[in-house]
Design an enzyme around this catalytic site. Structure first.
Site, mmCIF file in Angstrom:
data_model
loop_
_atom_site.group_PDB
_atom_site.id
_atom_site.type_symbol
_atom_site.label_atom_id
_atom_site.label_comp_id
_atom_site.label_asym_id
_atom_site.label_seq_id
_atom_site.Cartn_x
_atom_site.Cartn_y
_atom_site.Cartn_z
ATOM 1 N N LYS A 13 0.842 -1.207 0.000
ATOM 2 C CA LYS A 13 0.000 0.000 0.000
ATOM 3 C C LYS A 13 0.875 1.254 0.000
ATOM 4 C CE LYS A 13 -2.043 -1.176 3.921
ATOM 5 N NZ LYS A 13 -1.361 -2.471 4.209
ATOM 6 N N ARG A 88 -10.259 0.528 7.984
ATOM 7 C CA ARG A 88 -9.783 -0.797 8.375
ATOM 8 C C ARG A 88 -10.858 -1.608 9.066
ATOM 9 N NH1 ARG A 88 -3.959 0.245 8.650
ATOM 10 N NH2 ARG A 88 -2.907 -1.705 9.077
ATOM 11 N N ARG A 127 11.897 -5.083 5.165
ATOM 12 C CA ARG A 127 11.577 -3.669 4.924
ATOM 13 C C ARG A 127 12.380 -2.714 5.805
ATOM 14 N NH1 ARG A 127 5.503 -2.021 5.537
ATOM 15 N NH2 ARG A 127 5.732 -3.105 7.517
ATOM 16 N N ARG A 160 14.035 0.490 10.941
ATOM 17 C CA ARG A 160 13.057 -0.586 10.764
ATOM 18 C C ARG A 160 11.939 -0.377 11.774
ATOM 19 N NH1 ARG A 160 15.333 -4.838 7.281
ATOM 20 N NH2 ARG A 160 17.461 -4.157 6.898
ATOM 21 N N ARG A 172 -0.843 -8.981 13.260
ATOM 22 C CA ARG A 172 -1.389 -7.989 12.315
ATOM 23 C C ARG A 172 -2.155 -8.683 11.188
ATOM 24 N NH1 ARG A 172 4.028 -5.174 11.016
ATOM 25 N NH2 ARG A 172 2.906 -4.234 9.280
HETATM 26 P P1 AP5 Z 1 4.818 -1.654 1.929
HETATM 27 O O1 AP5 Z 1 4.472 -0.802 0.756
HETATM 28 O O2 AP5 Z 1 5.572 -1.024 3.049
HETATM 29 O O3 AP5 Z 1 3.495 -2.415 2.451
HETATM 30 P P2 AP5 Z 1 2.212 -1.862 3.205
HETATM 31 O O4 AP5 Z 1 1.023 -2.472 2.545
HETATM 32 O O5 AP5 Z 1 2.251 -0.381 3.319
HETATM 33 O O6 AP5 Z 1 2.391 -2.599 4.604
HETATM 34 P P3 AP5 Z 1 2.305 -2.055 6.093
HETATM 35 O O7 AP5 Z 1 3.053 -3.041 6.940
HETATM 36 O O8 AP5 Z 1 2.690 -0.620 6.188
HETATM 37 O O9 AP5 Z 1 0.762 -2.206 6.360
HETATM 38 P P4 AP5 Z 1 0.055 -2.243 7.696
HETATM 39 O O10 AP5 Z 1 -1.325 -2.106 7.221
HETATM 40 O O11 AP5 Z 1 0.343 -3.417 8.540
HETATM 41 O O12 AP5 Z 1 0.692 -1.024 8.535
HETATM 42 P P5 AP5 Z 1 0.200 0.468 8.825
HETATM 43 O O13 AP5 Z 1 1.381 1.325 8.904
HETATM 44 O O14 AP5 Z 1 -0.903 0.849 7.920
HETATM 45 O O15 AP5 Z 1 5.637 -2.917 1.373
HETATM 46 C C1 AP5 Z 1 6.247 -3.836 2.258
HETATM 47 C C2 AP5 Z 1 7.665 -4.178 1.794
HETATM 48 O O16 AP5 Z 1 7.583 -4.936 0.589
HETATM 49 C C3 AP5 Z 1 8.541 -2.964 1.469
HETATM 50 O O17 AP5 Z 1 9.862 -3.226 1.885
HETATM 51 C C4 AP5 Z 1 8.468 -2.847 -0.070
HETATM 52 O O18 AP5 Z 1 9.678 -2.328 -0.614
HETATM 53 C C5 AP5 Z 1 8.247 -4.289 -0.492
HETATM 54 N N1 AP5 Z 1 7.352 -4.423 -1.637
HETATM 55 C C6 AP5 Z 1 6.215 -3.686 -1.894
HETATM 56 N N2 AP5 Z 1 5.638 -4.107 -3.038
HETATM 57 C C7 AP5 Z 1 6.389 -5.148 -3.498
HETATM 58 C C8 AP5 Z 1 6.308 -5.995 -4.648
HETATM 59 N N3 AP5 Z 1 5.324 -5.862 -5.552
HETATM 60 N N4 AP5 Z 1 7.271 -6.952 -4.800
HETATM 61 C C9 AP5 Z 1 8.284 -7.087 -3.892
HETATM 62 N N5 AP5 Z 1 8.415 -6.292 -2.798
HETATM 63 C C10 AP5 Z 1 7.486 -5.339 -2.603
HETATM 64 O O19 AP5 Z 1 -0.431 0.303 10.292
HETATM 65 C C11 AP5 Z 1 0.382 0.014 11.410
HETATM 66 C C12 AP5 Z 1 -0.481 -0.122 12.661
HETATM 67 O O20 AP5 Z 1 -1.140 1.124 12.948
HETATM 68 C C13 AP5 Z 1 -1.629 -1.137 12.596
HETATM 69 O O21 AP5 Z 1 -1.188 -2.447 12.894
HETATM 70 C C14 AP5 Z 1 -2.621 -0.573 13.636
HETATM 71 O O22 AP5 Z 1 -2.215 -0.902 14.937
HETATM 72 C C15 AP5 Z 1 -2.460 0.926 13.447
HETATM 73 N N6 AP5 Z 1 -3.429 1.489 12.478
HETATM 74 C C16 AP5 Z 1 -3.127 2.055 11.271
HETATM 75 N N7 AP5 Z 1 -4.238 2.454 10.636
HETATM 76 C C17 AP5 Z 1 -5.270 2.141 11.447
HETATM 77 C C18 AP5 Z 1 -6.682 2.277 11.335
HETATM 78 N N8 AP5 Z 1 -7.254 2.825 10.243
HETATM 79 N N9 AP5 Z 1 -7.447 1.831 12.355
HETATM 80 C C19 AP5 Z 1 -6.908 1.280 13.463
HETATM 81 N N10 AP5 Z 1 -5.584 1.106 13.641
HETATM 82 C C20 AP5 Z 1 -4.767 1.544 12.634
HETATM 83 MG MG MG Z 2 2.458 0.956 4.932
#
Ligand code: AP5
Ligand code: MG
Length: 213
Positions: A13, A88, A127, A160, A172
């Site tokens: 994402k 979410r 990552r 990280r 997660r």
């Molecule tokens: P990356 O693009 O970083 O993936 P992502 O989908 O953004 O994954 P996240 O881990 O950030 O998602 P998340 O939903 O768990 O975390 P968030 O920060 O939203 O890609 C991952 C890796 O793969 C990178 O190294 C990239 O280079 C590589 N990659 C990407 N595409 C690739 C491809 N096609 N091929 C190969 N490699 C690739 O949320 C964190 C926490 O915050 C949650 O757990 C929760 O506690 C809280 N939170 C956030 N939003 C809410 C909400 N709306 N409601 C309640 N709690 C919330």
């Molecule tokens: Mg992300």
């Protein structure tokens, strides 16, 4: 253009949001980034969110809805925004529809990125990001062009995420399946949903996303 990028942790994402942001000149609204900034600042929100995030659970809907409602009202969202990590839960999806209707805005597309579970874990464990500008990288899939130097800002410090360990990733993923995946039918029902195969290379996934828009 108002978009949602939906998908499990590690689906890409954030990676795709960065490309769309550069392409359309509209901001990426990552709730995860906003919460990590709040934790780093030590604000009230950050204090409430810290342990929840470290456990891989979701921060309460009310807090998240308020955060996004304020954010989309800011000037830089006048031409649109890319939601990354919100909504979410069903309650967040319904609240988003209500806040968009109130502002007479529409959701152009909800893009669901799907990736196999094993690949998600591999992506998350490799990552890292630039401490100075936030650009995301991966040890194998997206290393900086020059080792140890950020492609975007030339910074030399990388970090990280605290929730990127194997145990929290499992939590997660479970949270995603239980609370977030159920909103996919909500958007599918009225034709706003488009699916993208997130198993392809970063650039190919980006091309598929752009082709949908
Ligand atoms: P990356 O693009 O970083 O993936 P992502 O989908 O953004 O994954 P996240 O881990 O950030 O998602 P998340 O939903 O768990 O975390 P968030 O920060 O939203 O890609 C991952 C890796 O793969 C990178 O190294 C990239 O280079 C590589 N990659 C990407 N595409 C690739 C491809 N096609 N091929 C190969 N490699 C690739 O949320 C964190 C926490 O915050 C949650 O757990 C929760 O506690 C809280 N939170 C956030 N939003 C809410 C909400 N709306 N409601 C309640 N709690 C919330
Ligand atoms: Mg992300």
């Amino acid at each position: 253009m108002n978009l949602i990028l939906l998908g499990p942790p590690g689906a890409g994402k954030g990676t795709q949001a960065q490309r769309l942001m550069a392409h359309y000149g509209i901001p990426q609204l990552s709730t995860g980034e906003m919460l990590r900034a709040a934790v780093a600042e030590g604000s009230d929100l950050g204090k409430q969110a810290k342990s929840i995030m470290e456990a891989g659970d979701l921060v309460p809907d009310g807090l998240m809805i308020q955060l996004i409602s304020q954010r989309i009202g800011r000037e830089d969202c006048a031409n649109g925004f890319i939601l990354d990590g919100f909504p979410r839960t069903t309650a967040q999806a319904e609240a988003l529809d209500a806040m968009l209707a109130e502002r007479e805005l529409q959701l152009d597309k909800v893009i669901a990125i799907s990736v196999d579970e094993e690949a998600l874990i591999e992506r998350i464990s490799g990552r890292f990001s630039c401490t100075d500008c936030g650009t995301g990288y991966h040890d194998s899939f997206k290393p900086p062009a020059v080792e140890g130097v950020c492609d975007e800002c030339g910074g030399k410090n990388f970090e990280r995420r605290k929730d990127d360990n194997r145990e929290t990733v499992q939590a997660r993923l479970q949270t995603y399946h239980q609370q977030t995946a159920p909103i996919i039918p909500y958007y599918d029902a009225d034709g706003r949903l488009a699916r993208v195969d997130g198993m392809a290379e970063i650039r190919a996934v980006g091309d598929a996303v752009l082709a949908l828009l």
